[in-house]
Design an enzyme around this catalytic site. Structure first.
Site, PDB file in Angstrom:
ATOM      1  N   GLU A 107      44.169  34.071  40.204  1.00  0.00           N
ATOM      2  CA  GLU A 107      43.891  35.318  40.848  1.00  0.00           C
ATOM      3  C   GLU A 107      44.665  35.218  42.256  1.00  0.00           C
ATOM      4  O   GLU A 107      44.464  34.151  42.868  1.00  0.00           O
ATOM      5  CB  GLU A 107      42.429  35.238  40.821  1.00  0.00           C
ATOM      6  CG  GLU A 107      41.999  36.491  42.063  1.00  0.00           C
ATOM      7  CD  GLU A 107      40.643  36.425  42.266  1.00  0.00           C
ATOM      8  OE1 GLU A 107      40.233  36.897  43.390  1.00  0.00           O
ATOM      9  OE2 GLU A 107      39.716  35.848  41.564  1.00  0.00           O
ATOM     10  N   LYS A 148      31.264  38.618  38.526  1.00  0.00           N
ATOM     11  CA  LYS A 148      31.399  37.975  39.415  1.00  0.00           C
ATOM     12  C   LYS A 148      30.340  37.754  40.326  1.00  0.00           C
ATOM     13  O   LYS A 148      30.019  38.652  40.984  1.00  0.00           O
ATOM     14  CB  LYS A 148      32.564  38.096  40.357  1.00  0.00           C
ATOM     15  CG  LYS A 148      32.832  37.335  41.430  1.00  0.00           C
ATOM     16  CD  LYS A 148      34.129  37.951  42.204  1.00  0.00           C
ATOM     17  CE  LYS A 148      34.116  37.558  43.906  1.00  0.00           C
ATOM     18  NZ  LYS A 148      35.343  38.063  44.468  1.00  0.00           N
TER      19      LYS A 148
END
Length: 206
Positions: free
Chosen positions: A40, A129
């Protein structure tokens, strides 16, 4: 596309905050060599779209390359054009989930409350998340998973490292977003490899 097979292979999202395009490939190669294949690039990094393009070009189907700190639909469109296949947000915005899914990306938006979690799942989020994890605890995650739909993948992010992964894993975390415990600006590929090995050892031990 699903996040599950990638998490099954290694449940760590390597958050490369601050990475520069010219080092993206060497750091990415170091992570892949240690079995970490979800990469990421937060959009508050230097020239993040260039880093995403380079990682996607270098590792193709071997890695799930994505963008974090995504906060607008324009950014969703931009990361898709750069080759991102994963979108991560710091907050609850169902519209971004819909935009990412419409472009064939995996969506892992941020949440902190049950209400936010259910809204994001209704929009089609692939995983959630839990952020900032420092402000929660494994006990909070366990309580959330008791009310969320069975099989919901929750990844704590924020302050996650080799020392606390076992506790989060025992509470039911499906994966972990790991930033400075894996990479911080200035780290060499060798340093990243060493950090990655420590994380893998904590996963095996837990």
């Amino acid at each position: 596309m699903s996040l599950a097979p990638w998490l099954d292979a290694c449940p760590v999202v390597a958050i490369l905050r601050g990475i520069r395009p010219e080092e993206a490939e060497t750091v990415g190669a170091a992570l892949l060599a240690e079995g970490l294949t979800i990469l990421e690039v937060p959009l508050n990094s230097p020239n993040p779209l260039d880093s995403i393009r380079r990682l996607h070009a270098a590792f193709g189907e071997r890695a799930l390359v994505g963008a974090g700190t995504v906060t607008s639909e324009d950014e969703v469109a931009a990361i898709a054009r750069a080759g991102a296949r994963l979108m991560v947000t710091p907050h609850c915005d169902p519209a971004l989930v819909l935009a990412a899914r419409a472009r064939g990306m995996v969506a892992c938006p941020g949440f902190f409350t049950p209400g936010e979690a259910f809204a994001l799942l209704a929009a089609g989020a692939d995983a959630l998340k839990l952020f900032p994890a420092e402000a929660a605890s494994p006990a909070v995650l366990r309580a959330l998973l008791a009310v969320l739909p069975k099989g919901t993948a929750v990844l704590p992010v924020g302050g996650i490292g080799a020392d606390n992964i076992p506790a989060w894993k025992a509470a039911g975390a499906a994966g972990f977003g790991v930033g400075s415990s894996l990479y911080k600006p200035g780290d060499t590929a060798a340093t990243v490899s060493e950090k990655a090995r420590a994380l893998r050892r904590s996963l095996v031990a837990s």
